[in-house]
Every structure is written in C-alpha cells, then in structure tokens.
Scaffold this active site. Structure first.
Site, PDB file in Angstrom:
ATOM      1  N   ARG A 125       0.836  -1.205   0.000  1.00 46.73           N
ATOM      2  CA  ARG A 125       0.000   0.000   0.000  1.00 46.73           C
ATOM      3  C   ARG A 125       0.876   1.262   0.000  1.00 46.73           C
ATOM      4  NH1 ARG A 125      -3.451   1.351   4.033  1.00 46.73           N
ATOM      5  NH2 ARG A 125      -4.876   2.345   2.576  1.00 46.73           N
ATOM      6  N   LYS A 190       2.165  -8.633  11.422  1.00 47.22           N
ATOM      7  CA  LYS A 190       1.590  -8.724  10.080  1.00 47.22           C
ATOM      8  C   LYS A 190       1.990 -10.019   9.393  1.00 47.22           C
ATOM      9  CE  LYS A 190       1.004  -6.096   5.805  1.00 47.22           C
ATOM     10  NZ  LYS A 190       1.227  -4.790   5.139  1.00 47.22           N
ATOM     11  N   ARG A 328      -0.129   2.093  18.522  1.00 48.05           N
ATOM     12  CA  ARG A 328       0.649   2.983  19.356  1.00 48.05           C
ATOM     13  C   ARG A 328       0.953   2.294  20.678  1.00 48.05           C
ATOM     14  NH1 ARG A 328      -1.161   7.866  21.831  1.00 48.05           N
ATOM     15  NH2 ARG A 328      -3.194   7.657  20.837  1.00 48.05           N
TER      16      ARG A 328
END
Length: 330
Positions: A125, A190, A328
């Site tokens: 992306r 991921k 975060r």
C-alpha cells in the site's frame, strides 16, 4: 532479472533442500562445474541462500515447493474451479498486480489468476515495496470485472480480508486478526497484506485487481528491510509449510474466488459482522496518518459502510475512509 532454463532446472533439483554434488549438477545441466558455481551465485539476487560443503555439494538453506498449476487446480473446490478462467505462473515478474492491470486493458474476462515465484517490484500500500524472495511466499493477484462501477465494490478489501481469514482458519491457523483496512495479523504481527487496484469507468464496467501477499517464510536477511512487526506461517505452523505452498494457494483461491465473484450482488453488509469478529484493533490506541495530518485515538470498530471509527481524547467520534494506521505503544 530473467531466469534461464538452466537456473530453473537447478532450482527444481535443489528445491528438496538436500545436498547435491557439483559433479551431479554439472552432468544434469550439461555444463562445467564452474558454470554451476556461476549459476549458484545468481541465487542471492533472488533472495535464496545456499550452503556449500566440501565432499557433500550444495543445498538450499530452506527447501522449496515451486508453484505447480496442476497441483493447485487438483485442490480447488468445484465452486472455485467454476469461477477460475486461467492460472498464470511466472518465475519472475515485476508485480502480479501490475501484470493484471495491464491485461485488464485488453480483456473483459473475470477469474484470471496470476502467481509469481519472485517479484522485482512487488507492491504494498501507498507505494511501498513488498519483499518478495524467490519461492518462499505467496504472491497472488486475481482479475475481476464488475459491471456497476467502483462505487458498487466499496469495501471489497474488507470482504477479501474475511475470505483470507477463513482460509487461514481452515488450514489450522488460530488467533488471526484483521487490521483495517486490509492487513491480516497474527498476534499483532503482520502476516499478509491485500492491495486492490481498480481501473475503468466511474459509472460503468470496471476491473478490480485483488492482490494478496502472504508470508510463508521470510529469510532473516530479506526481512531486515521491513519496518513493522511481522510473522510468517513457518513460525506459526512449522517447517512443513514450505512444502505445502501449492495447497495454500488452492486454499486461498477456494475462499477468495466465491467472495470476489459474489461481492457485487451480496455487497459489504454480508461480511461486516464476520469482519468485526476478527477486528484486532478494537479498543486499541492507534495513530492515523492522512497525508501530513495525524490523528490519535482509540478504535471503536467500523461503521456499516466499513469506515474506521476513532474516538479522540475528548471522546469525539470520527469516521475515516482511508489512512495509514499504526498501533501505538502505551
């Protein structure tokens, strides 16, 4: 780079992960041993590591299962097979998505699947490069033609995410999550990414290229350039994953093709509840970047249009249609 016939033959032999003598390899390729050594040196350009041991010969650091169309098709369900137009397998390609986007200019066909052993310019992306070592992972794109324009397929990436999770669960992977809008995570790392690119008329027929990159095994040297927490299926399920690559492709196509084919008729609401059950960002502190703007807050899920809901420090709720989302640390 191009892969010569000799190099492809060499890879086919070394794919078993066992030692093969330089003499045997030279006889197989009908070349000198020095020519074999030269071919082996080019493996590094493909992201492949090999061992050379005196008296034993050469072996790949990790065994490979090269992509095989007949093995993939043999493991497709009747429903997926009926939706498949063609499978193309490339040894080397710039990007499976780019290839099908170019093909979309010449055809109205749906169900064209492109797979690659190696991408020289794999796409993530927002212009990122997708790390694509040869023969280690899955680089898969599907071309589909939709009749009602891009607006009719808004939220397709969320439905595709659901299809990928279904395939992972079917293959024995638990604790899978979806990170809005199109990443597949395992325990906050991921595992795979989705990239959908659309071309065509705004209110007429359009083509969607649905790209999926999934980590089966990432060599440490190749993974050094990745700037986020990642995981591969070998870490989750063990080394047998590398020898089940064609089975994994079939499992993904069995789930992806029906979802992609039916999306224009079923649309996003059919998948929202299932997507929410896999939402791995719900309740998490995140940062969203849109251009130079930054928004901090707590994720409150997605709305009925698939937009991300974020509550800021005052409790005000805001919906986002796009953006780069980062977890975060608190």
């Amino acid at each position: 780079m191009l892969i010569s016939e000799n190099l492809h033959m060499l890879l086919s032999v070394l794919a078993d992960g066992r030692f093969h003598s330089g003499t045997a390899l030279a006889q197989l390729l009908n070349v000198s041993r020095s020519a074999v050594w030269k071919q082996l040196q080019s493996l590094a350009e493909l992201g492949l590591e090999f061992n050379a041991v005196s008296g034993k010969g050469y072996k790949l650091e990790q065994p490979l299962q090269l992509l095989d169309q007949s093995q993939i098709e043999a493991n497709l369900t009747p429903a997926a097979r009926a939706l498949l137009h063609q499978i193309e397998i490339h040894s080397v390609i710039s990007s499976t998505n780019t290839y099908l986007l170019d093909l979309a200019k010449k055809t109205q066909v749906s169900g064209w699947v492109c797979l690659a052993e190696y991408q020289t310019a794999g796409k993530g992306r927002r212009g990122r490069t997708w790390v694509s070592p040869f023969g280690h992972n899955i680089y898969l794109s599907i071309l589909w033609c939709y009749q009602d324009g891009p607006a009719a397929i808004a939220g397709l990436s969320l439905a595709v995410g659901v299809a990928v999770v279904r395939a992972l669960q079917q293959m024995g992977v638990d604790d899978v999550g979806l990170k809005w809008p199109n990443d597949i995570y395992w325990k906050e790392r991921k595992l795979a990414g989705i990239l959908i690119e659309v071309s065509g008329e705004s209110s007429g027929p359009c083509h969607a290229v649905i790209g999926l990159g999934m980590n089966l095994y990432l060599p440490p040297q190749q993974a050094e350039v990745i700037d986020q927490a990642w995981v591969d299926l070998q870490q989750i399920l063990g080394e047998q994953v590398m020898l089940q690559r064609n089975l994994w492709v079939a499992a993904l196509l069995n789930q992806l093709l029906p979802v992609i084919a039916d999306f224009e008729n079923q649309s996003l609401p059919e998948y929202l509840q299932e997507w929410r059950s896999f939402d791995c960002m719900l309740g998490k502190q995140v940062t969203i970047f849109i251009g130079q703007q930054r928004f901090d807050g707590v994720v409150k899920g997605i709305d009925d249009q698939g937009l991300l809901l974020l509550a800021d420090a005052t409790g005000q709720l805001r919906a986002f249609a796009s953006g780069e989302v980062s977890f975060r640390t608190v």
